[in-house]
Design a protein around this motif. Structure first.
Motif, mmCIF file in Angstrom:
data_model
loop_
_atom_site.group_PDB
_atom_site.id
_atom_site.type_symbol
_atom_site.label_atom_id
_atom_site.label_comp_id
_atom_site.label_asym_id
_atom_site.label_seq_id
_atom_site.Cartn_x
_atom_site.Cartn_y
_atom_site.Cartn_z
ATOM 1 N N THR A 138 0.842 -1.197 0.000
ATOM 2 C CA THR A 138 0.000 0.000 0.000
ATOM 3 C C THR A 138 0.880 1.251 0.000
ATOM 4 O O THR A 138 0.606 2.218 -0.721
ATOM 5 C CB THR A 138 -0.923 -0.003 1.241
ATOM 6 N N MET A 139 1.972 1.207 0.789
ATOM 7 C CA MET A 139 2.874 2.368 0.841
ATOM 8 C C MET A 139 3.523 2.607 -0.528
ATOM 9 O O MET A 139 3.694 3.746 -0.964
ATOM 10 C CB MET A 139 3.967 2.150 1.908
ATOM 11 N N ARG A 140 3.897 1.520 -1.185
ATOM 12 C CA ARG A 140 4.495 1.654 -2.526
ATOM 13 C C ARG A 140 3.537 2.393 -3.466
ATOM 14 O O ARG A 140 3.926 3.285 -4.202
ATOM 15 C CB ARG A 140 4.743 0.260 -3.130
ATOM 16 N N LYS A 141 2.280 1.955 -3.399
ATOM 17 C CA LYS A 141 1.273 2.543 -4.282
ATOM 18 C C LYS A 141 1.084 4.018 -3.954
ATOM 19 O O LYS A 141 1.083 4.880 -4.843
ATOM 20 C CB LYS A 141 -0.052 1.799 -4.064
ATOM 21 N N ASP A 142 0.954 4.294 -2.634
ATOM 22 C CA ASP A 142 0.741 5.691 -2.207
ATOM 23 C C ASP A 142 1.930 6.563 -2.593
ATOM 24 O O ASP A 142 1.779 7.754 -2.858
ATOM 25 C CB ASP A 142 0.527 5.760 -0.688
ATOM 26 N N ALA A 143 3.134 5.950 -2.597
ATOM 27 C CA ALA A 143 4.327 6.734 -2.948
ATOM 28 C C ALA A 143 4.461 6.894 -4.461
ATOM 29 O O ALA A 143 5.399 7.535 -4.942
ATOM 30 C CB ALA A 143 5.569 6.051 -2.382
ATOM 31 N N GLY A 144 3.552 6.295 -5.204
ATOM 32 C CA GLY A 144 3.575 6.442 -6.664
ATOM 33 C C GLY A 144 4.672 5.632 -7.331
ATOM 34 O O GLY A 144 5.108 5.944 -8.445
ATOM 35 N N LEU A 145 5.129 4.550 -6.685
ATOM 36 C CA LEU A 145 6.186 3.740 -7.315
ATOM 37 C C LEU A 145 5.623 2.941 -8.491
ATOM 38 O O LEU A 145 4.469 2.514 -8.452
ATOM 39 C CB LEU A 145 6.778 2.767 -6.285
ATOM 40 N N ALA A 146 6.469 2.750 -9.489
ATOM 41 C CA ALA A 146 6.052 1.939 -10.631
ATOM 42 C C ALA A 146 6.049 0.473 -10.215
ATOM 43 O O ALA A 146 6.679 0.088 -9.222
ATOM 44 C CB ALA A 146 6.999 2.154 -11.801
ATOM 45 N N LEU A 147 5.330 -0.337 -10.998
ATOM 46 C CA LEU A 147 5.178 -1.757 -10.654
ATOM 47 C C LEU A 147 6.517 -2.470 -10.546
ATOM 48 O O LEU A 147 6.658 -3.444 -9.817
ATOM 49 C CB LEU A 147 4.328 -2.451 -11.725
ATOM 50 N N THR A 148 7.510 -1.977 -11.299
ATOM 51 C CA THR A 148 8.795 -2.677 -11.349
ATOM 52 C C THR A 148 9.857 -2.055 -10.439
ATOM 53 O O THR A 148 10.952 -2.580 -10.325
ATOM 54 C CB THR A 148 9.329 -2.632 -12.792
ATOM 55 N N ASP A 149 9.540 -0.953 -9.785
ATOM 56 C CA ASP A 149 10.557 -0.299 -8.944
ATOM 57 C C ASP A 149 10.979 -1.198 -7.784
ATOM 58 O O ASP A 149 10.154 -1.842 -7.147
ATOM 59 C CB ASP A 149 9.999 1.014 -8.366
ATOM 60 N N ARG A 150 12.287 -1.217 -7.509
ATOM 61 C CA ARG A 150 12.794 -1.973 -6.363
ATOM 62 C C ARG A 150 12.964 -1.015 -5.195
ATOM 63 O O ARG A 150 13.175 0.190 -5.384
ATOM 64 C CB ARG A 150 14.155 -2.611 -6.687
ATOM 65 N N ILE A 151 12.865 -1.576 -3.948
ATOM 66 C CA ILE A 151 12.939 -0.696 -2.773
ATOM 67 C C ILE A 151 13.900 -1.245 -1.721
ATOM 68 O O ILE A 151 14.279 -2.421 -1.752
ATOM 69 C CB ILE A 151 11.558 -0.536 -2.096
ATOM 70 N N THR A 152 14.248 -0.352 -0.792
ATOM 71 C CA THR A 152 14.892 -0.765 0.462
ATOM 72 C C THR A 152 13.848 -0.568 1.546
ATOM 73 O O THR A 152 13.171 0.466 1.593
ATOM 74 C CB THR A 152 16.094 0.138 0.769
ATOM 75 N N LEU A 153 13.740 -1.579 2.417
ATOM 76 C CA LEU A 153 12.702 -1.543 3.449
ATOM 77 C C LEU A 153 13.366 -1.471 4.816
ATOM 78 O O LEU A 153 14.278 -2.248 5.109
ATOM 79 C CB LEU A 153 11.848 -2.809 3.332
ATOM 80 N N THR A 154 12.928 -0.516 5.631
ATOM 81 C CA THR A 154 13.449 -0.414 6.993
ATOM 82 C C THR A 154 12.316 -0.708 7.966
ATOM 83 O O THR A 154 11.241 -0.109 7.870
ATOM 84 C CB THR A 154 13.981 0.997 7.258
ATOM 85 N N LEU A 155 12.597 -1.670 8.910
ATOM 86 C CA LEU A 155 11.557 -2.072 9.847
ATOM 87 C C LEU A 155 11.897 -1.583 11.250
ATOM 88 O O LEU A 155 13.077 -1.456 11.602
ATOM 89 C CB LEU A 155 11.444 -3.601 9.894
ATOM 90 N N PRO A 156 10.893 -1.332 12.092
ATOM 91 C CA PRO A 156 11.163 -1.051 13.511
ATOM 92 C C PRO A 156 11.899 -2.243 14.139
ATOM 93 O O PRO A 156 11.655 -3.392 13.755
ATOM 94 C CB PRO A 156 9.764 -0.910 14.112
ATOM 95 N N GLU A 157 12.749 -1.961 15.096
ATOM 96 C CA GLU A 157 13.557 -3.047 15.678
ATOM 97 C C GLU A 157 12.694 -4.133 16.306
ATOM 98 O O GLU A 157 13.035 -5.303 16.255
ATOM 99 C CB GLU A 157 14.532 -2.466 16.707
#
Ligand SMILES: [Zn+2]
Ligand SMILES: [Zn+2]
Length: 1011
Positions: free
Chosen positions: A958-977
């Motif tokens: 959902t965040m990817r979509k809200d951020a307007g990322l394209a379907l093929t964009d790769r990401i780095t994900l940071t999680l709470p500890e």
């Protein structure tokens, strides 16, 4: 590349663009050319009144007409596409009178009949233009330049010919009858015009008890009851029921005993003893009443339920009264003129029936004739055209006898295929009860009845313009068209004696105009084709329609299909059938689709004055034509439709699911630069083979629905297909689309293209738009030029399996939701009972329901409790009920096939017991149609952790979509500890959210960054 699509369609904008494109590319002309010479499908349009702009209620029928013509065109049928306008008669006259501020027939005559005819014609021409434009906006494809208008001379001549035929058969007669009369329109109205609930309103009228003093019994009177004081000056008799008892009261009044009671009686007589008594009428001083003797007559139908039991009889002002006058040889006094105003010889001169009310009551009171004056509210007939309350008058009208034609018409109706089928019986009922056809109207702009009575006793009926010209003695030179006033100036010579005779002034019922259409527009018995030959007389310049020849008529008659609203049973379906059976002895149509009425979205009638009517143009621009069409198609035709913006928004929302499927395809196909047909299809998976079969099934279901003219089945089939497409095929194949799987893309494309082809008649704009986006380069430019899709051998076993899987999944979801377990929470185990066809697809069920283990077998997690159905079982078992009840409570019973129970030596039927199924502790249950699904609800740490992983995946996507990322964009994900434990499933998360790296940090929420 496919043209990319917005998130939702702007229906009105898209429709306007396509209208222009169709026009520019000549798509409709190309379609007609393509089908020319093909098999014929004959649709005959019922003429619409070109009198006011289109309302949304007109669109229902127009949708059907366009839809089935488009379908038949896709099947290659050659068609006529001739639209019709009803263009003369009372409805046009009344609107023109309103527009010109004319209030009566005298006003029209002062204005001038020729001028009035010109205004009527102008109004028709104007609104024919408006309707053409609005119908085109709906998407209706018709040959608009060649519409027929019923006021053309050709149409009139064909009706003349029909009238001459009925005269030759001896069915035409002039009747001296009491008829319902509109005082404003100044004409009588016929039975078929006045049938229907909306032709009555609740009105308050006076309720008067009036004394008629007896001539030979001094001090005694009859008491009569009336709600129409204006009829009293025309009274000639009083009717009593011969077998009823009448009493004389101490006041010297005679009443029916049943109305007054016995205890007041000073004398009692049978009704038959009163017959012959003479009395003084209430208005005997008027010149018209001179020499009239009033007397008591017997009548078996006198009601003892209301009034006084003595009925006042005025044969000139009531139907039954008139019938009685024939039996008892009573004088017939008609107290009012055409406008419903009192004639001088009756007193109250010049007053209307309404205006005369109070003076009449005052006069009765003054002469001490009024026993009681009150008010009554009752249902009262009003004019179908102008809503004026009707009166009864005795007048001369022209009738066609229905006696001989009734049976042949019923036989003709038996050959017609009606949809919905019970309308056939409605037509039969109408035919069985129809009275003689009152065809004359004392009006101006209508079909001139070609009747020329001669004092020698001959009725000359002219059957054509040629005959008129041949027999004319004067007036031909000024005859510009076959309408009043010009036709009135033509005299002819009598067939029998040669004397010069003139036409009667009456014009015809407008249903003659519409009923003749299957003959006049198709050139019945016309020896040679006349170009523009139909469009003559008043319709010159408004249409270019030809008058075809008889060969053409034989090719196109009878209509394969007609469609109008249900009320046309007593109007157009009736008049056409009457004329056709008369002329050629058969029904003019093979199949009929009829439909009910349009209400507002709360179910109320729509009225301009109530502010809830919707204009067609407004609906087109706020809803879109496709949405309106879809809404009407979904409706069961035998039920009223509730129409409005709310239901339209709902349709738009539903259409979005289809749109989303198309958009999904376009987006993914463009990512991989998919070329339809160019790349090899690749290996088909089971799901692909299923979608192929499912698509074929859609084509078959839609075809069947079109063939039986049943539009609700079209919508059902289409939406169920879209649901399968979106919620099964696309969802289950999502990963393949990400990977650009050519097989999945080409199968999906195939399914979408087929579905727009078969739904195109319902929503031509959206379908055309999608066709143009998806079509292959070598495919036809328009979906309407593409023909109808073929279907091949279908894997029905696979369809049944997947249908079973979808049912199991649906029940699984229900079971989860009853236990409050969201779908993202994996479960350990489920058991399926009664869906054997799904067994080969356990993998998919597991996947869909997020359950680790699926078993097929008996659901043991279920407890069945059975209670006696006491109202049924109590009487049956009597004192044995107690032990049975105890055995049921103890669970000592056996379930039988069909829902029955064996208990304590009794076999009980399914209706005799109440069965409750409940889940045992730790299980959730759902069941339907013999299929039961049980889901284990116990959660362990592993399941809970997986549930959190799935929540995270959902959230990140959902965040990817809200951020307007394209379907093929790769990401780095940071999680709470504190979510570090989720990294046990690191690869799974990476795959699902396209992450190249996952780390943990002191963040409160997950963070997404494009790499
Ligand atoms: Zn009227
Ligand atoms: Zn004569």
């Amino acid at each position: 590349m496919f043209a990319s699509l917005p998130d939702k369609p702007d229906h009105p904008a898209l429709e306007r663009q396509l209208l222009e494109w169709w026009q520019a590319e000549g798509i409709f002309d190309r379609l007609r050319a393509q089908n020319s010479g093909g098999p014929k499908w004959s649709f005959i349009d019922g003429p619409i009144t070109a009198n006011n702009p289109m309302g949304v209620h007109h669109i229902w029928g127009r949708t059907y007409k366009d839809l089935f013509q488009r379908y038949k065109a896709l099947r290659g049928f050659d068609q006529r596409y001739q639209n019709g306008f009803d263009s003369q008669g009372l409805w046009v006259e009344v609107e023109v009178e309103k527009a010109l501020g004319l209030g009566s027939k005298r006003d029209i005559e002062e204005y001038g009949i020729a001028e009035f005819a010109a205004r009527c014609k102008e109004r028709v021409a104007h609104y024919a233009g408006v309707w053409t434009e609005q119908s085109s906006r709906l998407g209706q494809w018709m040959d608009w330049d060649n519409s027929y208008l019923t006021f053309s001379d050709t149409n009139i001549e064909y009706i003349w010919r029909f009238l001459k035929t009925v005269h030759e058969r001896g069915w035409l007669y002039k009747g001296h009858r009491s008829t319902q009369w509109c005082p404003r329109c100044g004409t009588s109205l016929s039975q078929h015009e006045q049938t229907g609930d909306d032709k009555y309103v609740e009105l308050v009228h006076p309720s008067l008890y009036v004394r008629f003093p007896l001539a030979e019994r001094e001090g005694e009177s009859l008491v009569i009851w009336t709600t129409t004081p204006w009829t009293l000056p025309a009274n000639v008799a009083a009717a009593v029921r011969p077998d009823a008892e009448y009493v004389l009261t101490p006041e010297g009044e005679w009443w029916a005993k049943e109305r007054k009671g016995e205890r007041v009686a000073t004398e009692t007589k049978n009704g038959s003893e009163l017959v012959g008594w003479r009395y003084r009428g209430p208005f005997d001083d008027a010149p018209a009443l001179e020499g009239i003797e009033h007397r008591v007559i017997p009548w078996d139908d006198v009601s003892l339920d209301e009034g006084s039991g003595v009925v006042h009889i005025a044969p000139g002002a009531g139907t039954e009264d008139f019938e009685l006058s024939r039996m008892h040889d009573l004088p017939v006094l008609v107290p009012v003129n055409e406008s419903g105003r009192f004639l001088p010889e009756f007193g109250f001169v010049g007053l209307t029936t309404e205006e005369a009310r109070d003076p009449i009551i005052a006069a009765l009171r003054e002469h001490d004739l009024l026993v009681e004056a009150g008010e009554i509210t009752h249902r009262y007939p009003i004019c179908w055209r102008c809503a004026t309350p009707l009166i009864f008058r005795v007048v001369d009208d022209w009738f066609i006898s229905a006696q001989e034609i009734r049976q042949p018409m019923m036989e003709a109706n038996a050959t017609v295929e009606w949809t919905p089928s019970f309308y056939s019986k409605r037509m039969d009922d109408w035919l069985r009860n129809m009275g003689d056809w009152n065809i004359s109207r004392k009006r101006y702009f209508g079909l001139p009845l070609p009747f020329y009575p001669c004092e020698c006793g001959t009725l000359n009926v002219v059957g054509s313009r040629a005959e008129l010209e041949q027999r004319a003695t004067a007036g031909l030179d000024q005859l510009q068209e076959l309408h009043r006033p010009w036709i009135d100036a033509v005299s002819i010579s009598c067939d029998s004696c040669g004397k010069e005779v003139r036409r009667i002034p009456e014009v015809g019922d407008a249903w003659l105009d519409a009923g003749i259409v299957p003959f006049s527009t198709l050139g019945w018995e016309n020896p040679k084709w006349v170009e523009h030959g139909y469009a003559n007389g008043a319709s010159t310049g408004l249409s270019g329609a030809d008058l075809p020849d008889h060969v053409y008529w034989e090719e196109w008659f009878p209509a394969d299909w007609v469609s109008e609203s249900r009320e046309q049973i007593r109007l157009w379906f009736y008049s056409q059938c009457f004329m056709s059976v008369t002329l050629v002895g058969r029904s003019p149509y093979r199949a009929v689709l009829a439909y009910e009425r349009v209400r507002d979205e709360t179910g109320r009638e729509m009225h301009k004055s109530w502010g809830n009517a919707i204009e067609a143009n407004e609906a087109f621009e706020r809803m879109g034509a496709d949405v309106i069409r879809f809404l009407y198609c979904e409706q069961i035709p035998s039920q009223n439709v509730n129409f409005g913006y709310g239901p339209a928004d709902e349709v738009k929302r539903r259409l979005l699911r289809f749109w989303n499927c198309v958009k999904f395809f376009v987006d993914y196909a463009n990512v991989v630069k998919f070329e339809p047909g160019a790349s090899p299809v690749g290996e088909l998976k089971m799901l692909d083979r299923w979608l192929l079969a499912r698509t074929d099934q859609l084509v078959v279901e839609m075809t069947e629905a079109y063939e039986r003219f049943w539009t609700p089945a079209l919508i059902r089939a289409f939406e169920s297909f879209v649901d399968d497409l979106s919620n099964w095929y696309i969802r289950r194949s999502r990963r393949r689309f990400w990977d650009g799987d050519a097989a999945a893309l080409s199968i999906l494309l195939h399914a979408l293209v087929r579905s727009v082809q078969v739904v195109a008649p319902v929503m031509p704009f959206l379908a055309e738009h999608v066709w143009r986006v998806l079509r292959a380069d070598d495919a036809p430019a328009s979906v309407f030029l593409a023909g109808w899709p073929e279907t091949g051998d279908r894997d029905d076993a696979l369809l049944a399996e997947v249908a079973a899987v979808r049912q199991v999944v649906e029940l699984g979801r229900q079971a989860r939701s009853t236990s409050g377990l969201k779908l993202r929470q994996p479960l350990r185990r489920m058991v399926v009972q009664g869906a054997g066809a799904a067994a080969a697809h356990a993998e998919e069920i597991r996947d869909e329901l997020r359950v680790k283990d699926v078993e097929f077998g008996e659901v043991e997690a279920m407890e069945v409790r059975v209670k006696p159905n006491l109202p049924v079982l109590g009487p049956k078992l009597g004192k044995e009920l107690g032990p049975v009840r105890a055995a049921l409570a103890a669970g000592a019973f056996e379930q039988l096939a069909g829902g029955g129970i064996r208990v304590d030596g009794h076999e009980l039927g399914a209706n005799e017991v109440l069965v409750e199924r409940t889940a045992r502790e730790g299980w959730a249950l759902a069941e339907e149609d013999g299929v039961t699904v049980a889901m284990s609800t116990e959660l362990d740490d592993e399941l809970l952790l997986e549930g959190r992983v799935l929540d995270l995946i959902h959230r990140v996507n959902t965040m990817r979509k809200d951020a307007g990322l394209a379907l093929t964009d790769r990401i780095t994900l940071t999680l709470p500890e504190e979510d570090a434990d989720l990294l046990q499933h690191e690869q799974w998360i990476k795959d699902e959210v396209l992450a190249t790296e996952i780390r943990t940090d002191r963040v409160a929420e997950p963070q997404v960054a494009k790499t």
